[in-house]
Design a protein around this motif. Structure first.
Motif, PDB file in Angstrom:
ATOM      1  N   LYS A  57       7.794  23.345 -19.155  1.00 31.96           N
ATOM      2  CA  LYS A  57       7.351  24.162 -20.019  1.00 31.96           C
ATOM      3  C   LYS A  57       6.129  24.156 -19.465  1.00 31.96           C
ATOM      4  CE  LYS A  57       6.479  24.735 -25.232  1.00 31.96           C
ATOM      5  NZ  LYS A  57       5.751  24.002 -25.470  1.00 31.96           N
ATOM      6  N   GLN A  58       6.126  22.509 -19.131  1.00 32.81           N
ATOM      7  CA  GLN A  58       4.424  22.556 -19.687  1.00 32.81           C
ATOM      8  C   GLN A  58       3.796  23.334 -18.442  1.00 32.81           C
ATOM      9  OE1 GLN A  58       2.159  18.418 -20.720  1.00 32.81           O
ATOM     10  NE2 GLN A  58       4.112  18.139 -21.857  1.00 32.81           N
ATOM     11  N   LEU A  59       4.554  23.388 -16.721  1.00 27.78           N
ATOM     12  CA  LEU A  59       3.806  24.195 -15.466  1.00 27.78           C
ATOM     13  C   LEU A  59       3.474  25.563 -15.944  1.00 27.78           C
ATOM     14  CD1 LEU A  59       3.204  23.631 -12.971  1.00 27.78           C
ATOM     15  CD2 LEU A  59       5.653  23.584 -12.179  1.00 27.78           C
ATOM     16  N   PHE A  60       5.540  25.961 -16.777  1.00 31.98           N
ATOM     17  CA  PHE A  60       4.664  27.689 -17.052  1.00 31.98           C
ATOM     18  C   PHE A  60       3.682  27.972 -17.610  1.00 31.98           C
ATOM     19  CE2 PHE A  60       4.763  30.742 -19.898  1.00 31.98           C
ATOM     20  CZ  PHE A  60       5.266  31.692 -19.387  1.00 31.98           C
ATOM     21  N   GLU A  61       3.144  27.001 -18.399  1.00 28.98           N
ATOM     22  CA  GLU A  61       2.531  27.157 -20.160  1.00 28.98           C
ATOM     23  C   GLU A  61       0.639  27.187 -18.878  1.00 28.98           C
ATOM     24  OE1 GLU A  61       2.674  24.525 -22.779  1.00 28.98           O
ATOM     25  OE2 GLU A  61       4.635  25.477 -23.892  1.00 28.98           O
ATOM     26  N   LEU A  62       0.587  26.390 -17.974  1.00 28.37           N
ATOM     27  CA  LEU A  62      -0.387  25.597 -17.100  1.00 28.37           C
ATOM     28  C   LEU A  62      -0.556  27.276 -15.848  1.00 28.37           C
ATOM     29  CD1 LEU A  62      -2.326  24.503 -16.348  1.00 28.37           C
ATOM     30  CD2 LEU A  62      -1.227  23.275 -15.009  1.00 28.37           C
ATOM     31  N   VAL A  63       0.428  27.452 -15.219  1.00 29.98           N
ATOM     32  CA  VAL A  63       0.487  28.463 -14.271  1.00 29.98           C
ATOM     33  C   VAL A  63       0.211  29.820 -14.872  1.00 29.98           C
ATOM     34  CG1 VAL A  63       1.545  29.800 -12.445  1.00 29.98           C
ATOM     35  CG2 VAL A  63       1.781  27.006 -12.180  1.00 29.98           C
ATOM     36  N   ASN A  64       0.645  30.221 -15.603  1.00 30.20           N
ATOM     37  CA  ASN A  64       0.668  31.680 -16.393  1.00 30.20           C
ATOM     38  C   ASN A  64      -1.140  31.957 -17.309  1.00 30.20           C
ATOM     39  OD1 ASN A  64       1.956  33.856 -17.478  1.00 30.20           O
ATOM     40  ND2 ASN A  64       1.530  33.411 -19.718  1.00 30.20           N
TER      41      ASN A  64
END
Length: 338
Positions: free
Chosen positions: A279-286
């Motif tokens: 979830k945190q990775l998605f928020e970072l990349v997005n």
């Protein structure tokens, strides 16, 4: 700094696929950052002639060209500072390729890794050694040499698998300079071992050939789904996890600041749940890609603008290629009678 004193860097992008996160962190992002260095001259081109070697689907080549051009523009390539063009818009490339072909030893081409690998695959399968091998594949290093030498590039960023082709370009240039005239700069391969090589969804290197990529400009929902597909182990929440053995952490490190990377490393050691980490990775990349995604989608709806940018780039590129080829023609004896 004068133009003559500047180092010239040249990068080609083969138009056979849709850019993915691995392309972005490994090549596109560092190249665009480097192009802002005013002490250098940066040349970027869409290598659509190269695409024909391994792709015989014309619509795919055309669509890939449009997507890749839109990607570089959306991510902030300054086409006033850098020269951005399409290979096929520079007719001097093909003329120089033929002239260099006439000065290149066949034995040198026999040693090219890609050709030797194709021959070995055929022999292992019990086929004729040259079964299915085109002259495009065989002569690929000469076309690559022409791309580089036509603009007298000093430095060419490449992966380790392309170093041999740079060495061949140097050999070809030296042979021409010795036989005719000192017209070509001897290029140097630039291999940056610090550039990230991202793992894909299955833990192997992210590559179109493995089918494990995360396309760069997926819509948010699809991006989240792809990130959720990243392979992880069966460790439960609360159990310490090894960040150095995790694709999730590796991708995180390619996008996060040093402080955020250190924080996530502690989270792994403290047993962060895989769902929370993703979830945190998605928020970072997005968060990093969302503005460029919006611009990318806008550009795809305006192909006339993309074409105009490439045509302006071709005009700038030909300011260099036309006079150099004229010198090459003169050197080899292709001259006007009066």
């Amino acid at each position: 700094m004068s133009q003559a004193a500047k180092q010239r860097v040249l990068t080609g992008i083969t138009t056979t696929g849709t850019p993915h996160l691995g392309n972005y962190v490994g090549a596109i992002r560092p190249a665009i950052a480097a192009s802002r260095d005013t002490s250098m001259e940066s040349f970027f081109f869409l290598a659509d002639y190269h695409a024909l070697i391994k792709c015989q689907d014309p619509d795919h080549v055309a669509e890939s060209s449009r997507e890749i051009a839109a990607t570089w523009l959306a991510l902030g390539l300054d086409t006033e500072q850098a020269v951005f063009y399409r290979q096929s818009d520079i007719p001097e490339v093909q003329e120089l390729t033929w002239i260099l072909t006439c000065n290149t030893a066949k034995g040198l081409m026999n040693r090219a890794h890609a050709y030797k690998a194709a021959v070995q695959d055929n022999e292992a399968a019990g086929e004729d050694p040259d079964f299915g091998i085109t002259m495009g594949l065989f002569n690929y290093p000469v076309l690559m040499a022409a791309d580089i030498l036509l603009f007298n590039a000093h430095r060419v960023p490449v992966g380790r698998d392309q170093i041999q082709h740079l060495e061949m370009a140097r050999d070809i240039a030296q042979r021409f300079n010795h036989n005719y005239a000192e017209l070509f700069t001897l290029p140097e391969a630039v291999v940056d071992d610090n550039v990230a090589v991202l793992q894909g969804l299955d833990g192997r290197k992210m590559s179109k050939s493995y089918g494990n990529t995360i396309p760069l400009f997926l819509p948010e929902k699809q991006l989240k789904k792809h990130i959720n597909k990243i392979k992880t182990n069966l460790l439960e929440p609360g159990e310490p996890k090894d960040p150095d053995d995790s694709t999730v952490f590796q991708v995180w490190s390619a996008f996060a600041s040093p402080d955020e990377t250190a924080r996530m490393r502690r989270e792994f050691e403290n047993g962060i749940a895989w769902g929370e980490a993703k979830k945190q990775l998605f928020e970072l990349v997005n968060g990093e890609l969302a503005p460029a995604r919006e611009e990318y989608n806008r550009l795809l709806q305006d192909p006339a603008y993309i074409e105009s940018v490439l045509q302006r780039g071709a005009e700038k590129a030909r300011e260099h290629s036309v006079p150099l080829l004229a010198s090459v023609r003169e050197a080899v004896g292709i001259r006007r009678m009066a």
